[in-house]
Design a protein around this motif. Structure first.
Motif, PDB file in Angstrom:
ATOM      1  N   LYS A   1      41.255  31.040  44.312  1.00 32.24           N
ATOM      2  CA  LYS A   1      40.202  31.570  44.989  1.00 32.24           C
ATOM      3  C   LYS A   1      40.197  33.037  45.504  1.00 32.24           C
ATOM      4  N   SER A   2      41.244  33.525  45.812  1.00 24.16           N
ATOM      5  CA  SER A   2      41.738  34.740  46.039  1.00 24.16           C
ATOM      6  C   SER A   2      41.628  35.857  44.639  1.00 24.16           C
ATOM      7  N   ASP A   3      41.400  35.284  43.783  1.00 28.51           N
ATOM      8  CA  ASP A   3      41.291  36.154  42.544  1.00 28.51           C
ATOM      9  C   ASP A   3      40.188  37.069  42.585  1.00 28.51           C
ATOM     10  N   MET A   4      39.250  36.704  42.764  1.00 27.48           N
ATOM     11  CA  MET A   4      37.999  37.656  42.811  1.00 27.48           C
ATOM     12  C   MET A   4      38.102  38.892  43.999  1.00 27.48           C
ATOM     13  N   THR A   5      38.550  38.444  45.255  1.00 26.95           N
ATOM     14  CA  THR A   5      38.868  39.196  46.243  1.00 26.95           C
ATOM     15  C   THR A   5      40.053  40.335  45.853  1.00 26.95           C
ATOM     16  N   PHE A   6      40.960  39.783  45.258  1.00 21.79           N
ATOM     17  CA  PHE A   6      42.229  40.657  44.797  1.00 21.79           C
ATOM     18  C   PHE A   6      41.657  41.772  43.822  1.00 21.79           C
ATOM     19  N   ALA A   7      40.631  41.080  42.929  1.00 22.20           N
ATOM     20  CA  ALA A   7      40.186  42.023  41.853  1.00 22.20           C
ATOM     21  C   ALA A   7      39.301  42.996  42.311  1.00 22.20           C
ATOM     22  N   ILE A   8      38.302  42.768  43.451  1.00 20.22           N
ATOM     23  CA  ILE A   8      37.753  43.774  43.985  1.00 20.22           C
ATOM     24  C   ILE A   8      38.443  44.992  44.696  1.00 20.22           C
ATOM     25  N   ILE A   9      39.545  44.283  45.356  1.00 13.97           N
ATOM     26  CA  ILE A   9      40.422  45.260  46.005  1.00 13.97           C
ATOM     27  C   ILE A   9      41.013  46.328  45.051  1.00 13.97           C
ATOM     28  N   LEU A  10      41.445  45.934  44.007  1.00 16.54           N
ATOM     29  CA  LEU A  10      42.315  46.391  42.908  1.00 16.54           C
ATOM     30  C   LEU A  10      41.188  47.521  42.260  1.00 16.54           C
ATOM     31  N   LEU A  11      40.050  47.176  42.284  1.00 16.55           N
ATOM     32  CA  LEU A  11      38.918  48.085  41.647  1.00 16.55           C
ATOM     33  C   LEU A  11      38.688  49.088  42.316  1.00 16.55           C
TER      34      LEU A  11
ATOM     35  N   TYR B   1      44.784  53.152  35.882  1.00 17.01           N
ATOM     36  CA  TYR B   1      44.585  52.082  34.698  1.00 17.01           C
ATOM     37  C   TYR B   1      45.348  50.778  34.930  1.00 17.01           C
ATOM     38  N   VAL B   2      46.522  51.013  35.707  1.00 18.56           N
ATOM     39  CA  VAL B   2      47.322  49.751  36.156  1.00 18.56           C
ATOM     40  C   VAL B   2      46.533  48.740  37.103  1.00 18.56           C
ATOM     41  N   GLU B   3      45.686  49.387  37.949  1.00 21.56           N
ATOM     42  CA  GLU B   3      44.804  48.563  38.724  1.00 21.56           C
ATOM     43  C   GLU B   3      43.788  48.297  38.202  1.00 21.56           C
ATOM     44  N   LEU B   4      43.128  48.903  37.419  1.00 19.42           N
ATOM     45  CA  LEU B   4      42.060  48.466  36.881  1.00 19.42           C
ATOM     46  C   LEU B   4      42.143  47.417  35.866  1.00 19.42           C
ATOM     47  N   PHE B   5      43.149  47.454  34.996  1.00 19.82           N
ATOM     48  CA  PHE B   5      43.606  46.482  34.110  1.00 19.82           C
ATOM     49  C   PHE B   5      43.818  45.147  34.499  1.00 19.82           C
ATOM     50  N   ILE B   6      44.732  45.170  35.707  1.00 18.09           N
ATOM     51  CA  ILE B   6      44.962  43.892  36.359  1.00 18.09           C
ATOM     52  C   ILE B   6      43.911  43.290  36.965  1.00 18.09           C
ATOM     53  N   ALA B   7      42.896  44.199  37.525  1.00 18.35           N
ATOM     54  CA  ALA B   7      41.588  43.668  38.232  1.00 18.35           C
ATOM     55  C   ALA B   7      40.667  43.006  37.047  1.00 18.35           C
ATOM     56  N   PHE B   8      40.596  43.475  35.794  1.00 21.02           N
ATOM     57  CA  PHE B   8      39.955  43.083  34.725  1.00 21.02           C
ATOM     58  C   PHE B   8      40.509  41.818  34.240  1.00 21.02           C
ATOM     59  N   LEU B   9      42.031  41.606  34.425  1.00 21.92           N
ATOM     60  CA  LEU B   9      42.423  40.179  33.915  1.00 21.92           C
ATOM     61  C   LEU B   9      42.120  39.165  34.738  1.00 21.92           C
ATOM     62  N   LEU B  10      42.020  39.597  36.063  1.00 18.25           N
ATOM     63  CA  LEU B  10      41.651  38.411  37.162  1.00 18.25           C
ATOM     64  C   LEU B  10      40.566  37.837  36.812  1.00 18.25           C
ATOM     65  N   LEU B  11      39.297  38.358  36.244  1.00 20.13           N
ATOM     66  CA  LEU B  11      38.167  37.841  36.009  1.00 20.13           C
ATOM     67  C   LEU B  11      37.991  36.778  34.949  1.00 20.13           C
ATOM     68  N   PHE B  12      39.290  36.494  34.224  1.00 18.24           N
ATOM     69  CA  PHE B  12      39.591  35.354  33.283  1.00 18.24           C
ATOM     70  C   PHE B  12      40.270  34.375  33.462  1.00 18.24           C
ATOM     71  N   SER B  13      40.253  33.336  32.691  1.00 18.89           N
ATOM     72  CA  SER B  13      41.271  32.306  32.779  1.00 18.89           C
ATOM     73  C   SER B  13      42.651  32.433  32.216  1.00 18.89           C
ATOM     74  N   LYS B  14      43.653  31.753  32.493  1.00 15.24           N
ATOM     75  CA  LYS B  14      44.759  32.111  32.071  1.00 15.24           C
ATOM     76  C   LYS B  14      44.913  32.410  30.596  1.00 15.24           C
ATOM     77  N   LYS B  15      44.374  31.242  29.822  1.00 16.67           N
ATOM     78  CA  LYS B  15      44.549  31.614  28.563  1.00 16.67           C
ATOM     79  C   LYS B  15      43.619  32.733  28.100  1.00 16.67           C
ATOM     80  N   LEU B  16      42.349  33.096  28.482  1.00 22.01           N
ATOM     81  CA  LEU B  16      41.865  34.476  28.137  1.00 22.01           C
ATOM     82  C   LEU B  16      42.772  35.708  28.379  1.00 22.01           C
ATOM     83  N   ARG B  17      43.277  35.405  29.639  1.00 27.99           N
ATOM     84  CA  ARG B  17      44.194  36.474  30.085  1.00 27.99           C
ATOM     85  C   ARG B  17      45.203  36.992  28.969  1.00 27.99           C
ATOM     86  N   LYS B  18      45.804  35.963  28.597  1.00 24.23           N
ATOM     87  CA  LYS B  18      47.097  36.055  27.400  1.00 24.23           C
ATOM     88  C   LYS B  18      46.444  36.833  26.308  1.00 24.23           C
ATOM     89  N   VAL B  19      45.121  36.202  25.925  1.00 23.78           N
ATOM     90  CA  VAL B  19      44.646  36.952  24.446  1.00 23.78           C
ATOM     91  C   VAL B  19      44.533  38.435  24.967  1.00 23.78           C
TER      92      VAL B  19
END
Length: 627
Positions: A159-169, A64-82
């Motif tokens: 630029k690394s957000d998507m790569t990092f998100a895929i790895i965490l997924l 759940y930690v890995e999947l949640f952070i991967a999910f957050l990485l898909l959004f902008s900083k503002k949406l991440r906070k929301v």
């Protein structure tokens, strides 16, 4: 070669350093998630599971930690906070609900209990009292983690957000898969030791404590939500065929010397709210004390809490001979449309009795009006719905008010089922019950406040005793005392009393299951006193009453047995699948006390699984609708 290795290490170190600089704010989210999981896991650390459940719990939470952070990485900083704020709020709410629920009931919250939210809203003070210093410290730590997560959230998208998100997924899915694999294989649900197998626990999800330990907090909440919101498909035809075979005995016998001793007598069944054994003393409750000691006193009776709604657990079992499901599913709302042809009320009505269910509260509470009709009673009589006010919370009011008294003690042969209320929480002087009853019995505020909670529950129990005193007087005055049987049974032990350590100490027990031993007595003016020390439970109450009154019933249709039968086998089981037969107490895979052969352990453990299986099949197929 050495140079290549050094370059690889250097590049890897550089990558990790870069990831840390960009994403170190997520570490605080990780800590936030782990704090909650650690706390809830420790609440059930003593719960025994074969091969432990620590690995699966950790892997589920890690996923759940890995999947949640991967999910957050898909959004902008503002949406991440929301998203983070919303998720943190929901997680904290569920954490608060579960920890407080556990402190009060010794089990975890299930979404099946949501239907009782309004019915528990009046006990805010008790909920606040459940918050201890340790829990407040945890809340403070969580708040700090959230603040730090917000402050150090990655300041921009990389630029690394998507790569990092895929790895965490990928890692998240791998962790979850590993968690499921770590559960091992399941065994036949009816096997004697099925309760100890991790896969069986996970599949059934009926034991909330084992489920929490096995799954971790986040998997527990989400899986419980999923199971609550989905409909379980059962093979009705197969289940009915199974039940037909199960309920077909070679011979039905009435093997009790007490068969029919109360035939054609009136009966008053009083379910006593929170009248625990330690409250029944000759000084504080002289009438109940006398009835217990001059009638049939079942000293080893257990009112076990199984599913959601402690009081209705007992009410359902006493009235139907079946039990609320282990998974906190509320029978009061889930099985309203069932046909209970074998119920206590229907048995008496078949014998020519009128039957009424009386309580002070509204018929919507525990869905009692609908369930009363389902149980077969002629009417549900609510004092509040009749226009009475707080005075009807006093148990004696049904005897002092002429209208209610006439409904309680009607002409002709009758059965009255009465649920008292005066012993109900909260136990504070500024509450109506405690202050009113104290004044009634001449107990001053100063005397109450010397030990407020203890003195309140004691004086409130005294009001329940006053009801019994007035009941006897009115039966005598009406000339039907010798023609009436009074049955008193406590719905549950005083689990809502503020000082649980005191309750355990005064009852002389240390075990969370043995604490469920509460009063149960049957009194009639023409019987000799007797003490029945054989272990029994609420499942045994209906067949015992049916036998004593010589009612036309099939004893094989019930999960329990006639306690006074010559062939009665003492037995009670608990919500953690442990059991007690009066000599042997078996819990979490070991004998707590007594001597038992492996054959006995396997037989009684299999008996628990069989009872639960039959209970489920009967309720979910509405089996008795065609009987």
């Amino acid at each position: 070669m050495k140079e290549k290795i050094n370059n690889l290490i250097s590049n890897l170190s550089s990558i990790l350093k870069d990831l840390f600089i960009k994403y170190y704010g997520f570490i605080f989210i990780f800590i936030f998630i782990l704090i909650i999981d650690w706390y809830t896991y420790n609440l059930v650390s003593s719960v025994s599971i074969s091969n432990s459940g620590k690995l699966s719990s950790f892997l589920f939470t890690l996923s759940y930690v890995e999947l949640f952070i991967a999910f957050l990485l898909l959004f902008s900083k503002k949406l991440r906070k929301v998203i983070l704020l919303t998720a943190s709020l929901l997680i904290t709410i569920m954490f608060v609900v579960n920890t407080i629920y556990f402190s009060m009931f010794g089990t975890f919250f299930s979404f099946n209990n949501l239907v009782l939210a309004g019915e528990g809203s009046g006990y805010f003070l008790t909920v606040i009292n459940a918050l201890d210093f340790k829990l407040i410290t945890i809340f403070a730590s969580l708040l700090v983690m959230i603040v730090l997560s917000f402050k150090y959230m990655p300041k921009q998208r990389y630029k690394s957000d998507m790569t990092f998100a895929i790895i965490l997924l990928i890692l998240g899915l791998f962790s979850r898969g590993s968690a499921l694999v770590s559960l091992g294989d399941s065994v036949d649900p009816l096997a004697w030791n099925a309760w100890s197998h991790k896969k069986n626990i996970y599949d059934s999800y009926t034991d909330t404590k084992k489920s929490m330990k096995l799954s971790g907090f986040y998997e527990y909440v989400l899986r419980d939500l999923y199971l609550t919101s989905t409909t379980k498909n059962i093979d009705v035809k197969e289940s009915v065929t199974y039940l037909n075979n199960y309920f077909t005995p070679n011979e039905i016998t009435t093997d009790s010397s007490y068969e029919g001793v109360f035939k054609d007598k009136n009966v008053i069944v009083v379910m006593m709210e929170t009248i625990d054994s330690w409250l029944v003393t000759e000084e504080n409750m002289p009438t109940v004390y006398k009835l217990m000691n001059s009638g049939i006193n079942f000293t080893n009776h257990f009112s076990v809490i199984y599913g959601g709604g402690a009081t209705f657990n007992s009410e359902f079992m006493i009235n139907t001979g079946y039990m609320t499901p282990f998974n906190s599913q509320l029978a009061a709302y889930s099985f309203t449309e069932n046909d209970y042809a074998q119920s206590l009320a229907n048995l008496f009505k078949n014998a020519g009795y009128s039957a009424n269910n009386i309580h002070f509260n509204y018929g919507t509470y525990y869905n009692r009006a609908d369930m009363t009709e389902s149980f077969g009673y002629d009417d549900y009589i609510s004092a509040l719905e009749m226009g009475y006010g707080n005075e009807s919370k006093l148990d004696s009011f049904v005897m002092t008010d002429e209208t209610l008294r006439n409904l309680f003690l009607p002409d002709g042969k009758f059965m009255t089922y009465y649920t008292t209320y005066s012993g109900h929480m909260p136990y504070n002087y500024d509450e109506y019950l405690c202050s009113t009853i104290a004044t009634k019995f001449g107990v001053s505020e100063e005397e109450i406040m010397a030990d407020e909670n203890l003195n309140c529950i004691t004086v409130q129990a005294k009001e329940t005793d006053n009801f019994f005193e007035l009941l006897l007087e009115n039966l005598e005055e009406k000339g039907i005392l010798d023609d009436t049987v009074i049955i008193g049974i406590t719905d549950h032990y005083a689990y809502t009393f503020n000082d649980q350590e005191y309750v355990y100490d005064i009852k002389g027990v240390t075990d969370e299951n043995m604490i469920h031993n509460v009063p149960f007595f049957i009194w009639s003016s023409d019987i000799e006193s007797m003490e029945i020390d054989e272990v029994n439970s609420n499942l045994d109450v209906l067949p015992t009453i049916a036998s004593l009154f010589g009612l036309d019933y099939n004893p094989t249709y019930y999960l329990g047995s006639n306690i006074l039968s010559d062939t009665y086998s003492p037995f009670v089981f608990f919500s953690d699948y442990s059991w007690y037969d009066g000599n042997v107490y078996y819990k979490d895979g070991s004998v707590v006390f007594g001597n038992a052969s492996q054959e006995l352990i396997e037989a009684n453990s299999a008996k628990v699984n069989s009872i639960l299986d039959i209970n489920t099949k009967v309720l979910e197929t509405n089996y008795f609708a065609n009987k």
